[in-house]
Design a protein around this motif. Structure first.
Motif, PDB file in Angstrom:
ATOM      1  N   UNK A   1      40.382  45.050  39.447  1.00  0.00           N
ATOM      2  CA  UNK A   1      41.169  44.897  38.228  1.00  0.00           C
ATOM      3  C   UNK A   1      40.299  45.221  37.031  1.00  0.00           C
ATOM      4  N   UNK A 138      36.236  48.137  39.924  1.00  0.00           N
ATOM      5  CA  UNK A 138      37.377  47.377  40.440  1.00  0.00           C
ATOM      6  C   UNK A 138      37.051  45.908  40.691  1.00  0.00           C
ATOM      7  N   UNK A 140      37.189  42.366  39.736  1.00  0.00           N
ATOM      8  CA  UNK A 140      37.897  41.600  38.710  1.00  0.00           C
ATOM      9  C   UNK A 140      37.028  40.551  38.021  1.00  0.00           C
TER      10      UNK A 140
ATOM     11  N   UNK B   8      42.122  43.557  42.638  1.00  0.00           N
ATOM     12  CA  UNK B   8      41.414  44.564  41.859  1.00  0.00           C
ATOM     13  C   UNK B   8      41.267  45.888  42.580  1.00  0.00           C
ATOM     14  N   UNK B   9      41.409  45.882  43.917  1.00  0.00           N
ATOM     15  CA  UNK B   9      41.228  47.122  44.683  1.00  0.00           C
ATOM     16  C   UNK B   9      42.369  48.094  44.385  1.00  0.00           C
ATOM     17  N   UNK B  10      42.057  49.392  44.400  1.00  0.00           N
ATOM     18  CA  UNK B  10      43.069  50.420  44.139  1.00  0.00           C
ATOM     19  C   UNK B  10      43.278  51.271  45.378  1.00  0.00           C
ATOM     20  N   UNK B  21      47.415  48.978  42.341  1.00  0.00           N
ATOM     21  CA  UNK B  21      46.255  48.099  42.231  1.00  0.00           C
ATOM     22  C   UNK B  21      46.677  46.731  42.771  1.00  0.00           C
ATOM     23  N   UNK B  22      45.787  46.101  43.522  1.00  0.00           N
ATOM     24  CA  UNK B  22      46.100  44.789  44.092  1.00  0.00           C
ATOM     25  C   UNK B  22      45.933  43.729  43.001  1.00  0.00           C
TER      26      UNK B  22
END
Lengths: 496, 102
Positions: A1, A138, A140, B8-10, B21-22
């Motif tokens: 994220x 990525x 978060x 957050x993983x894409x 996106x997760x």
């Protein structure tokens, strides 16, 4: 994220739409993203650990926010209204840094090892990237934004907002691309304030044009709203008060047919101000937004319907909600007493909040969340039976007189009711007998006068004798910070 | 192919333009497909044929969830294939929209 995804989506879906307007400058969302990509490359090449901004609002602020996200380093906007010494103390805390600034502020910054000063104009005209666009990280848990708190009671703390906090606030409360083609929001809060950060993120995700003003003055705000056909605005209470006064003094018509929504927050809204504003702007939706830096902005909202219901109801319990900050948004809120016991409706205590947007974390102090994830806001307040939150000052401001907790707010409300009183702040003063005693600094209306004894009698009649200010002083003005928070720590010095 | 879905993983579709996106997902392995084919990492080149028998497109900005909403994905780029998690079509989550506060 990663918050850079917010700009990626806006640029993909509405790349040609104007995203930022500032004076003569107009940038589309695609141009905003290009500028952020170019800046990210320069930031990475500099080896900086932070991207800092020391400047008024301009397109460089959203570019720096997103460029930092693409580059994978935290964005730290600094308060340009601080003294030179205070600014340099903060700059030293973020080195090595890529510091975007303008000539007016660059001269305030001493030479620091590892701090690269970048002029705003240069920053907005960096060479285009040659390779592939940067892919945002990525993780978060990476830090997206670090904000130094205003420090109304002490040394600024470095509040940490992670990508997951800001992202969950935006994705959880805003519908992507919900703005109409012609919508525009006027942004007057400074870039270093959480409301300035969330205005950029939420406007970008809504694909709503941002109209930036590099300061606030009622006349120029009105002019900008009319010229840009502004549909939405966010104001701190002092700003709304000045707009209301400006229109009333000149007997000027509102003349803003495009304006649909006015949101306010950042401090206590005087009841008289919101009532006057609702009368002046009858067709406009008012929203009261309550939030903190540590909660990624808004946690409770008093909706437009709540405003209208409160203004027209005959039920006192509904009417008083005009003084409430509304119901929790995408978070849970509870009230606890000093021993941590959860309190029921109408019982005043400390406000606690929990949810994914709540960071509650400071750089060197770590997380302030308890084992169950609750953050102590340090605001005092209570919930009514339907869950509306009423705030009553900061717990730091509570006066403890002989073991009795006294809130300055109720005393200030009584004193403001006197015809001669224009402004007032009630603070604690040291006292040999009681530990702390009640003191008041008062600003009188022009040409007015009143005896101290008369004001003391007023408080005694409305409240009780323990609330009567032991000492009252008269001042020409009270010290405020730029978002309208009264600086109690400064006022307390008058009574030491 | 089963894969872990970390917040957050894409991922992107192997057979259409969809990117996701997760937002959240429980630990463990899941099978995520789009347009009838397993999703791939953003940098991987996809291949295969689009299959729309399980349903139509994805829309940018929409959040897709499973039945108990324990898995939530954000569509960051729309496409022609539908998202299918562990064999079941994912649904659009209704936004809890608040009045614009900033």
């Amino acid at each position: 994220m990663n918050i850079a995804t917010i700009l990626d989506m806006a640029a993909e879906a509405f790349g040609d739409r104007i995203g930022v307007v500032c004076g003569e400058a107009r940038l589309s969302y695609a141009e905003l993203r290009n500028a952020a990509w170019n800046a990210a490359e320069a930031i990475k090449a500099s080896g900086a650990s932070y991207v800092a901004l020391l400047d008024v609002t301009s397109p460089a602020a959203p570019v720096a926010l997103f460029a930092a996200a693409y580059a994978g380093v935290p964005y730290v906007p600094l308060n340009y209204r601080l003294t030179k010494a205070e600014i340099n103390e903060l700059v030293a805390r973020v080195a090595p840094a890529y510091l975007v600034t303008s000539p007016d502020y660059a001269r305030l910054v001493d030479a620091h090892a590892g701090v690269t000063l970048v002029d705003r104009q240069h920053f907005m005209a960096l060479p285009a990237i040659t390779g592939e666009p940067p892919i945002p990280g990525d993780d978060p848990r990476e830090v997206a934004v670090q904000l130094f708190t205003s420090g109304t009671t002490g040394k600024p703390k470095a509040a940490i907002l992670r990508h997951e906090n800001l992202s969950s606030y935006i994705f959880g409360t805003i519908e992507f691309a919900c703005a109409e083609e012609d919508d525009a929001i006027v942004v007057t809060v400074p870039p270093y304030h959480i409301a300035g950060i969330s205005a950029v993120l939420s406007s970008t995700y809504a694909c709503r044009r941002m109209v930036q003003l590099d300061g606030f003055e009622a006349g120029s705000w009105l002019a900008a709203c009319r010229a840009e056909k502004v549909s939405n605005a966010f104001l701190v209470p002092t700003m709304l008060q000045r707009i209301v006064d400006h229109l009333a003094e000149r007997n000027e018509a509102v003349n803003m047919p495009a304006l649909r929504a006015l949101a306010y927050g950042g401090g206590k809204m005087p009841l008289a101000t919101i009532q006057k504003a609702m009368a002046l702007f009858p067709g406009v939706d008012f929203t009261n937004a309550y939030g903190l830096t540590e909660t990624s902005s808004t946690i409770a909202v008093l909706t437009p319907d709540d405003h209208r219901a409160a203004a027209t109801s005959s039920d006192p319990a509904v009417r008083r909600r005009l003084g409430s900050v509304g119901k929790p948004g995408a978070v849970e809120i509870e009230i606890r007493d000093d021993d941590g016991k959860v309190l029921g409706a109408e019982e005043a205590g400390l406000v606690f909040v929990r949810g994914p947007q709540v960071s509650g974390e400071y750089l060197s102090l770590g997380s302030q969340l308890d084992a169950e994830g609750w953050f102590p806001t340090k605001d005092c307040g209570y919930l009514d039976a339907e869950g509306y939150l009423f705030l009553d000052g900061r717990s730091d401001d509570v006066i403890v007189r002989g073991g009795e907790n006294i809130s300055p707010g109720e005393i200030e409300d009584v004193l403001l009711g006197h015809a001669a009183v224009a402004d007032v702040a009630v603070v604690a003063m040291p006292d040999q007998q009681w530990g702390e005693a009640v003191a008041a600094a008062i600003v009188l209306k022009p040409g007015s006068s009143v005896q101290v004894a008369e004001l003391q009698a007023l408080v005694k009649d409305h409240l009780r004798s323990s609330r009567v200010p032991q000492k009252i002083i008269f001042k020409d003005a009270l010290p405020y910070n730029e978002t309208g928070k009264v600086l109690r720590r400064v006022i307390r010095l008058d009574f030491v | 192919m089963a894969t872990a879905l970390k917040a957050g993983a894409r991922f992107k579709s192997a057979v259409c333009d969809t990117q996701v996106m997760v937002i959240k997902a429980p630990a463990g392995e899941h099978t995520l497909q789009c347009g009838g084919a397993d999703v791939v990492a953003p940098a991987v080149a996809g291949s295969g044929t689009l299959d729309t028998t399980l349903g139509g497109e994805t829309l940018i900005g929409k959040r897709y969830v499973n039945a108990d909403e324990s898995v939530e994905l954000l569509c960051t780029k729309g496409g022609q294939g539908a998202l299918v998690l562990n064999g079941t079509l994912m649904e659009v989550k209704q936004a809890k929209q608040l009045p614009s506060s900033d």
